[in-house]
Design an enzyme around this catalytic site. Structure first.
Site, PDB file in Angstrom:
ATOM      1  N   CYS A 158       0.392 -11.948  -8.046  1.00  0.00           N
ATOM      2  CA  CYS A 158      -0.972 -11.706  -8.530  1.00  0.00           C
ATOM      3  C   CYS A 158      -2.013 -11.539  -7.424  1.00  0.00           C
ATOM      4  O   CYS A 158      -2.996 -10.816  -7.595  1.00  0.00           O
ATOM      5  CB  CYS A 158      -1.430 -12.847  -9.443  1.00  0.00           C
ATOM      6  SG  CYS A 158      -0.156 -13.484 -10.546  1.00  0.00           S
ATOM      7  N   CYS A 161      -3.720  -8.175  -5.956  1.00  0.00           N
ATOM      8  CA  CYS A 161      -4.761  -7.444  -6.692  1.00  0.00           C
ATOM      9  C   CYS A 161      -5.956  -8.319  -7.052  1.00  0.00           C
ATOM     10  O   CYS A 161      -7.088  -7.846  -7.068  1.00  0.00           O
ATOM     11  CB  CYS A 161      -4.186  -6.875  -7.983  1.00  0.00           C
ATOM     12  SG  CYS A 161      -3.102  -5.512  -7.640  1.00  0.00           S
ATOM     13  N   HIS A 162      -5.687  -9.568  -7.409  1.00  0.00           N
ATOM     14  CA  HIS A 162      -6.790 -10.414  -7.904  1.00  0.00           C
ATOM     15  C   HIS A 162      -7.399 -11.278  -6.813  1.00  0.00           C
ATOM     16  O   HIS A 162      -8.457 -11.856  -7.024  1.00  0.00           O
ATOM     17  CB  HIS A 162      -6.290 -11.304  -9.052  1.00  0.00           C
ATOM     18  CG  HIS A 162      -5.828 -10.518 -10.235  1.00  0.00           C
ATOM     19  ND1 HIS A 162      -6.697  -9.976 -11.148  1.00  0.00           N
ATOM     20  CD2 HIS A 162      -4.592 -10.142 -10.633  1.00  0.00           C
ATOM     21  CE1 HIS A 162      -6.005  -9.323 -12.078  1.00  0.00           C
ATOM     22  NE2 HIS A 162      -4.727  -9.403 -11.775  1.00  0.00           N
ATOM     23  N   MET A 199      -1.884  -3.201 -14.768  1.00  0.00           N
ATOM     24  CA  MET A 199      -1.270  -4.511 -14.567  1.00  0.00           C
ATOM     25  C   MET A 199       0.140  -4.489 -15.150  1.00  0.00           C
ATOM     26  O   MET A 199       0.354  -4.064 -16.271  1.00  0.00           O
ATOM     27  CB  MET A 199      -2.100  -5.603 -15.246  1.00  0.00           C
ATOM     28  CG  MET A 199      -1.347  -6.907 -15.238  1.00  0.00           C
ATOM     29  SD  MET A 199      -2.373  -8.350 -15.241  1.00  0.00           S
ATOM     30  CE  MET A 199      -1.154  -9.537 -15.801  1.00  0.00           C
ATOM     31  N   HIS A 437     -10.075  -0.144  -0.171  1.00  0.00           N
ATOM     32  CA  HIS A 437      -8.627  -0.283  -0.377  1.00  0.00           C
ATOM     33  C   HIS A 437      -7.839   0.678   0.516  1.00  0.00           C
ATOM     34  O   HIS A 437      -7.465   0.335   1.606  1.00  0.00           O
ATOM     35  CB  HIS A 437      -8.309  -0.077  -1.858  1.00  0.00           C
ATOM     36  CG  HIS A 437      -6.907  -0.444  -2.217  1.00  0.00           C
ATOM     37  ND1 HIS A 437      -6.484  -1.747  -2.274  1.00  0.00           N
ATOM     38  CD2 HIS A 437      -5.819   0.311  -2.494  1.00  0.00           C
ATOM     39  CE1 HIS A 437      -5.196  -1.780  -2.578  1.00  0.00           C
ATOM     40  NE2 HIS A 437      -4.767  -0.541  -2.715  1.00  0.00           N
ATOM     41  N   HIS A 479      -7.381   5.866  -6.251  1.00  0.00           N
ATOM     42  CA  HIS A 479      -6.285   5.352  -5.411  1.00  0.00           C
ATOM     43  C   HIS A 479      -5.634   6.564  -4.743  1.00  0.00           C
ATOM     44  O   HIS A 479      -4.672   7.130  -5.251  1.00  0.00           O
ATOM     45  CB  HIS A 479      -5.281   4.582  -6.280  1.00  0.00           C
ATOM     46  CG  HIS A 479      -4.328   3.741  -5.481  1.00  0.00           C
ATOM     47  ND1 HIS A 479      -3.267   4.270  -4.786  1.00  0.00           N
ATOM     48  CD2 HIS A 479      -4.292   2.408  -5.247  1.00  0.00           C
ATOM     49  CE1 HIS A 479      -2.615   3.285  -4.180  1.00  0.00           C
ATOM     50  NE2 HIS A 479      -3.213   2.148  -4.443  1.00  0.00           N
TER      51      HIS A 479
END
Ligand code: DHE
Length: 640
Positions: A158, A161-162, A199, A437, A479
């Site tokens: 996790c 991304c979080h 997700m 990113h 992205h």
């Protein structure tokens, strides 16, 4: 409590599970209901089902989440019954379905419920109307052992991304307050089924067990534990020089065209397979870091640098008889990016590793990986807010100046690190956008174009002037990978990004000299069959811009790629490439006559397409979870 980080992390992208199941009374245009409607629902069974499957997106009485609050549904039965039965049909064929799509952006997943199950859910919703908001299931108590195990799962699955502190970036904020609001059942449902915007369905795909899901749903409602530092003495202690310089060849010890080698990441095997791009033969398969992420090529191309999610950097020499690991070192507990020095006079001399954790960057000798310096990152963002976490995202080396361009995800700064100066200082901090990113150079290699993906933007950095040139709103969660540069028949040089959150390639002008009127403006929006795209790629000799839809949840597009014709300025075709898993990432060979695509699966493959016709000309089977592929020439020279 301290975190012992053995970090991996799967793609756990984006945000929301979408769903759109409230309704006003709209007549159905064609019967899609699988059985006879009405009556006979078991409300208790419906509640169980609602908690297990629906509560990831919907609350009952707590407000809108990733779909409507079902306490506020307008239509109690008819339309809803049909909608749950066949969401795609109802969305396309009813005007209210269209309105919901417009509002939420996605079609609700079809859980393939039986007629009885649908009746049960409707009975539950109707019964709950008189009871008020549905109470959350209390989180399970975790023992110390369970907490430790769950903490590692969070890291593994996790945190990428979080965020370690759950403040969100590619995925949404899920701190304890937000998690408590989502509730134990909602969190479990999200972990189980994932979201169509990226997700993963960790439970449904068998990656996490129900016990692990239950523990994670509790863990997320507790404050995040602190993570340990990685001081310079530990970094130095990690250094392993396996083949000293004196024992390495001074010219290639084989006759292969090493500049056309491909390094293929076998993610879950923790290996890099190196193929001869001329013959497609496997030349070497070497061990690298855990859940290895990407490769970069040194300036001359002689060395591959691999970066594992455990922060291990591996130096691979392509001149030895077969490619060999010649050194390793670990500068981070958790990392995604690495690059070498590419400025004239500094070829292959230095290396930088950017950390996801701790918030630092580390420099190494480029030929031996001897650790040289460690620098803390500033913990303030572009708005002056103090950060708990500041991760290094994309790093790119200038081809003309002795600098690395370093994106700081949470801070939103793009830093310039000067490797011609002692101690490799940050000499400039350019305020860009938060949640930086991935990205790459424009055609001239003056502008660095980086996605601020959670902000739905691309930030354009003028590296020569050390300034923010422009910010482009592109779409939901851009992205681009390193992006794609090509000459558009109308707009001149352009660059593009696809998106995780919507099925669209956004093309923007990138030619401020010859076409200033289009520079940094969106000039084309190209619709794709699905959201979930991760990479767009081209080559100067290719007529195509290629894109994947790896995270698509529509059941078919994850296997496909789409080819956009540069000349025709339109999608020419979308077609199946992957057989066992998901089609992901592209890399052309040196001259652009072939393009390699991964079939990302445990029993995965590389599919090699003819660069012009896009027909399959070869397939390399038996690769474990192949993801990124890096051609030496194209990676060293930033050809894309
Ligand atoms: Fe990546 C690039 C971060 C998941 C494959 N990925 C990048 C970059 C970053 C990043 C910051 C840019 C590096 C650079 O240029 O210096 N990636 C992350 C994550 O944080 C994320 C979302 C979640 C995680 O926990 O890691 C993540 N990435 C993935 C995947 O799941 C992918 C598809 C397969 C895998 O590794 O598990 C994946 N990322 C890639 C690839 C690139 C990349 C192939 C380089 C693209 C290129 O062409 O250069």
């Amino acid at each position: 409590m301290k975190l012992s980080i053995k970090t991996i992390s799967k793609y756990a992208a984006a945000t929301a599970l979408f769903a759109v199941i409230t309704a006003v009374s709209i007549p159905l245009q064609a019967a899609q209901w699988r059985g006879s409607p009405g009556g006979g629902g078991d409300s208790a069974a419906g509640e169980q089902l609602f908690r297990y499957k629906c509560s990831g997106c919907h609350t009952f009485g707590h407000g809108e989440h990733l779909g409507p609050d079902l306490a506020n549904r307008h239509n109690k039965d008819g339309w809803l019954r049909n909608f749950i039965s066949d969401p795609a049909w109802s969305t396309t064929n009813t005007s209210y379905g269209k309105q919901l799509l417009e509002k939420w952006g996605y079609v609700m997943p079809d859980f393939d419920l039986s007629n009885q199950e649908i009746e049960n859910i409707i009975a539950f919703l109707n019964a709950q109307d008189s009871l008020g908001p549905l109470k959350h299931t209390p989180p399970a108590e975790l023992t110390d052992t369970q907490f430790e195990a769950t903490k590692n799962i969070y890291f593994d699955r996790c945190a990428g991304c979080h965020g370690l502190y759950r403040t969100g970036a590619t995925g949404p904020l899920i701190d304890e307050t937000r998690s408590e609001w989502i509730g134990t059942d909602g969190l479990a449902a999200l972990l189980r089924y994932g979201t169509p915007r990226g997700m993963p369905n960790f439970g449904h795909s068998g990656i996490l067990t129900e016990t692990q899901i239950t523990s994670l749903a509790s863990y997320l409602q507790l404050p995040p534990p602190d993570a340990p530092p990685l001081p310079m003495e530990d970094i130095r202690a990690s250094w392993n020089l396996i083949v000293p310089l004196s024992e390495r060849p001074t010219q290639p010890a084989h006759s292969r065209d090493w500049e056309n080698f491909f390094g293929v990441v076998e993610r879950d095997a923790g290996k890099i397979s190196i193929f001869d791009g001329d013959t497609h033969e496997l030349v070497s398969r070497v061990d690298v870091g855990f859940a290895v992420h990407i490769l970069r090529s040194s300036s001359t191309g002689r060395y591959f640098y691999a970066i594992g999610r455990d922060g291990l950097v591996t130096l691979i020499d392509l001149w030895t008889e077969t490619p060999t690991v010649v050194a390793t070192a670990k500068g981070c507990h958790d990392a995604r990016s690495v690059d070498g020095s590419k400025s004239p006079g500094y070829e292959d001399k230095y290396l930088i590793e950017g950390c996801y954790w701790p918030p630092q960057y580390v420099t190494f000798d480029g030929l031996t990986l001897e650790p040289l310096t460690r620098a803390d990152l500033p913990m303030t963002d572009i708005h002056g807010e103090t950060l708990k976490e500041n991760r290094v995202a994309a790093i790119i080396a200038s081809h003309t100046e002795p600098i690395w361009v370093v994106s700081l995800k949470e801070a939103g700064y793009v830093n310039i690190v000067d490797y011609s100066q002692p101690n490799f200082p940050t000499v400039s901090s350019i305020a860009a956008e938060k949640f930086l990113h991935d990205g790459g150079w424009d055609n001239t290699k003056r502008y660095f174009m980086v996605a601020a993906n959670a902000n739905n933007k691309m930030a354009i950095i003028d590296v020569a002037d050390r300034s923010l040139e422009a910010v482009i709103s592109t779409g939901n969660t851009p992205h681009p990978g390193r992006g794609a540069n090509w000459f558009d028949p109308v707009y001149g040089w352009v660059n593009a990004s696809t998106h995780i959150g919507e099925g669209k390639m956004t093309v923007y002008g990138a030619d401020p000299i010859n076409h200033p009127e289009y520079a940094w403006s969106v000039v084309r929006e190209i619709t794709l069959p699905s959201a979930g795209s991760l990479f767009v790629k081209t080559h100067p000799n290719s007529p195509w811009v290629l894109m994947d839809m790896t995270l698509s949840a529509n059941g078919t597009s994850h296997r496909q790629i789409c080819a956009y014709s540069k000349e025709g300025a339109a999608i020419d075709r979308c077609f199946d490439v992957a057989q066992n898993g998901r089609a992901v990432h592209f890399e052309f060979n040196k001259d652009g006559s072939e393009v390699w695509v991964s079939d990302w699966a445990t029993d995965g493959a590389i599919i090699i397409l003819d660069g012009q016709s896009l027909t399959e000309i070869d397939k390399i089977n038996s690769l474990q979870t192949p993801t990124g592929k890096f051609n030496v020439h194209n990676t060293a020279h930033d050809v894309y």
